[in-house]
Design a protein around this motif. Structure first.
Motif, PDB file in Angstrom:
ATOM      1  N   GLY A 122       0.825  -1.205   0.000  1.00 33.24           N
ATOM      2  CA  GLY A 122       0.000   0.000   0.000  1.00 33.24           C
ATOM      3  C   GLY A 122       0.856   1.250   0.000  1.00 33.24           C
ATOM      4  O   GLY A 122       0.660   2.162  -0.806  1.00 33.24           O
ATOM      5  N   GLN A 123       1.839   1.254   0.880  1.00 31.70           N
ATOM      6  CA  GLN A 123       2.646   2.466   1.089  1.00 31.70           C
ATOM      7  C   GLN A 123       3.523   2.828  -0.112  1.00 31.70           C
ATOM      8  O   GLN A 123       3.744   4.004  -0.384  1.00 31.70           O
ATOM      9  N   ILE A 124       3.993   1.803  -0.848  1.00 33.54           N
ATOM     10  CA  ILE A 124       4.928   2.057  -1.958  1.00 33.54           C
ATOM     11  C   ILE A 124       4.298   2.932  -3.044  1.00 33.54           C
ATOM     12  O   ILE A 124       4.999   3.597  -3.804  1.00 33.54           O
ATOM     13  N   HIS A 125       2.963   2.937  -3.083  1.00 28.22           N
ATOM     14  CA  HIS A 125       2.265   3.735  -4.097  1.00 28.22           C
ATOM     15  C   HIS A 125       2.141   5.209  -3.734  1.00 28.22           C
ATOM     16  O   HIS A 125       1.650   6.007  -4.525  1.00 28.22           O
ATOM     17  N   THR A 126       2.563   5.559  -2.535  1.00 28.76           N
ATOM     18  CA  THR A 126       2.530   6.969  -2.134  1.00 28.76           C
ATOM     19  C   THR A 126       3.950   7.522  -2.222  1.00 28.76           C
ATOM     20  O   THR A 126       4.920   6.765  -2.338  1.00 28.76           O
ATOM     21  N   SER A 128       5.696   8.650   0.036  1.00 34.85           N
ATOM     22  CA  SER A 128       6.468   8.530   1.285  1.00 34.85           C
ATOM     23  C   SER A 128       7.572   7.483   1.236  1.00 34.85           C
ATOM     24  O   SER A 128       8.520   7.562   1.994  1.00 34.85           O
ATOM     25  N   VAL A 129       7.449   6.479   0.368  1.00 29.03           N
ATOM     26  CA  VAL A 129       8.537   5.511   0.203  1.00 29.03           C
ATOM     27  C   VAL A 129       8.774   5.261  -1.289  1.00 29.03           C
ATOM     28  O   VAL A 129       7.928   5.561  -2.121  1.00 29.03           O
ATOM     29  N   GLY A 130       9.929   4.696  -1.603  1.00 24.96           N
ATOM     30  CA  GLY A 130      10.280   4.453  -3.003  1.00 24.96           C
ATOM     31  C   GLY A 130      10.556   5.779  -3.710  1.00 24.96           C
ATOM     32  O   GLY A 130      10.976   6.756  -3.071  1.00 24.96           O
ATOM     33  N   ASN A 131      10.287   5.830  -4.992  1.00 23.28           N
ATOM     34  CA  ASN A 131      10.521   7.043  -5.776  1.00 23.28           C
ATOM     35  C   ASN A 131       9.435   8.081  -5.456  1.00 23.28           C
ATOM     36  O   ASN A 131       8.252   7.821  -5.664  1.00 23.28           O
ATOM     37  N   PRO A 132       9.813   9.267  -4.929  1.00 24.47           N
ATOM     38  CA  PRO A 132       8.799  10.262  -4.549  1.00 24.47           C
ATOM     39  C   PRO A 132       7.948  10.758  -5.734  1.00 24.47           C
ATOM     40  O   PRO A 132       6.847  11.288  -5.542  1.00 24.47           O
ATOM     41  N   GLN A 133       8.456  10.542  -6.975  1.00 26.50           N
ATOM     42  CA  GLN A 133       7.663  10.918  -8.163  1.00 26.50           C
ATOM     43  C   GLN A 133       6.477   9.968  -8.339  1.00 26.50           C
ATOM     44  O   GLN A 133       5.550  10.246  -9.087  1.00 26.50           O
ATOM     45  N   ILE A 134       6.593   8.798  -7.712  1.00 30.11           N
ATOM     46  CA  ILE A 134       5.530   7.794  -7.871  1.00 30.11           C
ATOM     47  C   ILE A 134       4.538   7.962  -6.728  1.00 30.11           C
ATOM     48  O   ILE A 134       4.732   7.462  -5.630  1.00 30.11           O
ATOM     49  N   ASP A 135       3.514   8.746  -7.013  1.00 29.53           N
ATOM     50  CA  ASP A 135       2.505   9.098  -6.010  1.00 29.53           C
ATOM     51  C   ASP A 135       1.148   8.840  -6.664  1.00 29.53           C
ATOM     52  O   ASP A 135       0.531   9.723  -7.243  1.00 29.53           O
ATOM     53  N   ILE A 136       0.720   7.584  -6.590  1.00 29.73           N
ATOM     54  CA  ILE A 136      -0.472   7.165  -7.340  1.00 29.73           C
ATOM     55  C   ILE A 136      -1.731   7.690  -6.653  1.00 29.73           C
ATOM     56  O   ILE A 136      -1.941   7.401  -5.474  1.00 29.73           O
ATOM     57  N   PRO A 137      -2.588   8.411  -7.369  1.00 29.12           N
ATOM     58  CA  PRO A 137      -3.831   8.886  -6.746  1.00 29.12           C
ATOM     59  C   PRO A 137      -4.725   7.719  -6.302  1.00 29.12           C
ATOM     60  O   PRO A 137      -4.723   6.653  -6.927  1.00 29.12           O
ATOM     61  N   LEU A 138      -5.480   7.976  -5.249  1.00 22.03           N
ATOM     62  CA  LEU A 138      -6.332   6.919  -4.689  1.00 22.03           C
ATOM     63  C   LEU A 138      -7.356   6.417  -5.708  1.00 22.03           C
ATOM     64  O   LEU A 138      -7.704   5.237  -5.713  1.00 22.03           O
ATOM     65  N   VAL A 139      -7.817   7.306  -6.589  1.00 20.66           N
ATOM     66  CA  VAL A 139      -8.806   6.872  -7.592  1.00 20.66           C
ATOM     67  C   VAL A 139      -8.243   5.731  -8.430  1.00 20.66           C
ATOM     68  O   VAL A 139      -8.954   4.768  -8.764  1.00 20.66           O
ATOM     69  N   HIS A 187      -2.713   4.744   4.004  1.00 22.07           N
ATOM     70  CA  HIS A 187      -1.560   5.587   3.663  1.00 22.07           C
ATOM     71  C   HIS A 187      -1.986   6.873   2.955  1.00 22.07           C
ATOM     72  O   HIS A 187      -1.166   7.739   2.679  1.00 22.07           O
ATOM     73  N   TYR A 188      -3.268   6.962   2.632  1.00 24.69           N
ATOM     74  CA  TYR A 188      -3.790   8.153   1.962  1.00 24.69           C
ATOM     75  C   TYR A 188      -4.521   9.073   2.943  1.00 24.69           C
ATOM     76  O   TYR A 188      -4.911  10.169   2.565  1.00 24.69           O
TER      77      TYR A 188
END
Ligand code: HEM
Length: 190
Positions: A122-126, A128-139, A187-188
């Motif tokens: 769950g968290q890797i998609h925000t 906060s972790v991994g590549n900060p450019q990868i911030d997947i919207p909840l939709v 995480h959202y």
């Protein structure tokens, strides 16, 4: 009435997982059903992964997130979403992770390590972790969860097993995906 420590739901992952699984009714029998499905679902995982990535490739709103460098991937990266084809090595890398995730869902014991893994997914998609450019919207997360849930249902319906076993499997996976959904949504929450 059970007394729930609401602050602890936010601070203690194990406590939260135990609460949400009990609330939803994901029990030992469901876990047995999920593990029991490994043999028949395992060989179908690569096809499910391809279907997921075909879906993600359909929309600019999802495909763009596969352009930046993915955590742990060391090969060459595409310059644009147009240049990123579904057979690009960075997509092969991503598919491998999704394959492992689906295989783990049906084989791993649901212990602390697995709960931490589901939470990390769950968290890797925000940002906060991994590549900060990868911030997947909840939709997008919700849309894909819906797609995956339906793909799992369709797969189970198509299995050559007794009808009763299909119903049990559909209910067990449905409950499990709602637990995963909680470990995404948390995480959202800002
Ligand atoms: C059904 C919901 C989803 C599941 C189960 C899922 C599963 C996963 C898994 C297992 C990983 C690898 C985590 C790791 O081992 O480090 C991952 C990473 C990733 N996922 Fe998803 N995913 C979902 C939704 C999405 C959506 C909707 C997108 C794009 C719109 C997306 C894009 C990505 C990207 C870009 C990464 C790499 C993150 C990084 O390198 O920092 N995922 N996902």
């Amino acid at each position: 009435m059970k007394q729930i420590d609401e602050a602890k739901l936010q601070s203690d992952l194990g406590y939260r997982f135990a609460y949400v699984t009990e609330f939803i009714g994901l029990n030992e029998k469901d876990i047995q059903v999920i593990h029991g499905a490994a043999e028949v679902i395992g060989p179908l995982v690569p096809g499910m992964v391809d279907a997921v990535y075909d879906k993600l490739h359909t929309y600019s709103s999802t495909w763009r997130f596969f352009v930046p460098r993915q955590a742990g991937y060391e090969g060459e990266i595409p310059a644009t979403a147009e240049e990123l084809t579904p057979d690009h090595p960075q997509i092969a890398f991503r598919k491998q992770h999704l394959r492992r995730y689906l295989e783990r869902l049906v084989t791993a014991p649901y212990d602390d390590k697995m709960v931490a893994y589901l939470d990390r997914v769950g968290q890797i998609h925000t940002a906060s972790v991994g590549n900060p450019q990868i911030d997947i919207p909840l939709v997008e997360m919700n849309a894909l969860m819906g797609f995956v849930a339906d793909a799992i249902n369709a797969t189970i319906i198509g299995l050559d097993i007794p009808t009763e076993a299909k119903f049990d499997a559909i209910r067990a996976f449905n409950k499990l995906l709602w637990v995963q959904n909680d470990l995404i949504a948390r995480h959202y929450a800002r």
